[in-house]
Scaffold this motif. Structure first.
Motif, PDB file in Angstrom:
ATOM      1  N   ALA A 207     -36.410  94.180 -54.190  1.00 37.71           N
ATOM      2  CA  ALA A 207     -37.138  95.403 -54.781  1.00 37.71           C
ATOM      3  C   ALA A 207     -37.769  95.116 -56.341  1.00 37.71           C
ATOM      4  N   GLU A 208     -37.117  94.090 -56.958  1.00 35.83           N
ATOM      5  CA  GLU A 208     -37.731  93.334 -58.048  1.00 35.83           C
ATOM      6  C   GLU A 208     -38.961  92.671 -57.758  1.00 35.83           C
ATOM      7  N   HIS A 209     -38.844  91.844 -56.856  1.00 33.79           N
ATOM      8  CA  HIS A 209     -40.182  91.387 -56.442  1.00 33.79           C
ATOM      9  C   HIS A 209     -41.183  92.333 -56.211  1.00 33.79           C
ATOM     10  N   GLU A 210     -41.001  93.221 -55.302  1.00 38.63           N
ATOM     11  CA  GLU A 210     -42.099  94.237 -55.077  1.00 38.63           C
ATOM     12  C   GLU A 210     -42.602  94.892 -56.283  1.00 38.63           C
ATOM     13  N   ALA A 211     -41.795  95.128 -57.401  1.00 35.61           N
ATOM     14  CA  ALA A 211     -42.128  95.631 -58.376  1.00 35.61           C
ATOM     15  C   ALA A 211     -43.299  94.521 -59.243  1.00 35.61           C
ATOM     16  N   VAL A 212     -42.998  93.243 -59.012  1.00 36.71           N
ATOM     17  CA  VAL A 212     -43.987  92.165 -59.740  1.00 36.71           C
ATOM     18  C   VAL A 212     -45.227  92.253 -58.971  1.00 36.71           C
TER      19      VAL A 212
END
Length: 245
Positions: A207-212
């Motif tokens: 999820a954090e990579h998706e936000a980036v």
């Protein structure tokens, strides 16, 4: 383009300048290293002989000999008996190994390395948002898709995670920044390999990579950097917890 169009041996010696009396070997090595990695000398250039370097720097030949021996260990120069000393590679090739050795021979503080990695990764995300082209965006999307698909295969997940960060660094288009990150990641690898050790962590990291990725796709440097800051905070907490364990 080398800055020494004439006799490189004389020009290299002249570029060094004299050092204060009593200068330690470490400073002699540093002065030589600064010149050799500055980009002004072509790879394969034969360097001045020890006696000429010693005379130019105003130090003893033994100090120059020890400094060159240290630089040979670092892979900066190639000492060929009966022939001379030669510069091994271009500045861009020498920088990563110089950084790596410099960090390895110093006192390693994992918390400080993690802080440095956070700052570099956040800056990379900001640059990538401004510079990523369609091909890089496609790679980033593919990497995130692989992360989703490998939630239950943590080794494959870690590979997709690393590939995402490599693609971001490539998009940033700053080789020196990438070199620094490569060194820091190498020094932290013993912890990073085990950082994501369950599906809950993998899902959160995805999820954090998706936000980036969303920030980079939108060309929004602030959003990409903020998302990476969040990711780095949780990743750092996991790494420190792994180290404490």
């Amino acid at each position: 383009m080398p800055a020494f169009p004439g006799d490189p041996v004389d020009d290299i010696a002249a570029a060094l300048g004299a050092l204060p009396s009593g200068t330690p070997v470490s400073e002699v090595a540093r002065r030589l290293l600064d010149l050799f990695t500055g980009g002004s000398i072509a790879p394969g250039t034969r360097l001045p002989p020890e006696r000429q370097l010693a005379a130019t720097l105003g130090v003893g030949r033994s100090a120059v000999r020890e400094a060159l021996a240290a630089l040979e260990i670092l892979g900066i120069v190639d000492v060929r008996p009966g022939s001379g000393t030669y510069l091994r590679g271009a500045a861009s090739e020498l920088l990563p190994q110089t950084l790596r050795w410099g960090l390895l021979i110093g006192e390693r503080n994992t918390a400080q390395l993690l802080e440095l990695r956070e700052g570099l990764e956040i800056f990379v995300a900001r640059l990538a948002a401004a510079r990523a082209d369609a091909a890089i965006l496609a790679r980033l999307e593919k990497d995130v898709a692989r992360m989703h698909a490998t939630i239950d295969d943590l080794a494959a997940f870690a590979k997709a995670d690393l590939d995402f960060h490599h693609a971001l660094a490539e998009a940033a288009g700053n080789a020196t920044l990438t070199d620094h990150l490569h060194v820091i990641r190498s020094l932290l690898q013993v912890y990073a390999d085990r950082a994501v050790h369950d599906t809950a962590h993998a899902e959160r990291a995805t999820a954090e990579h998706e936000a980036v990725l969303a920030g980079v796709k939108a060309g929004d440097g602030d959003a990409a950097a903020s998302a990476m800051a969040v990711h780095m905070a949780t990743a750092t907490a996991r790494l420190l917890a792994e180290r404490a364990g």
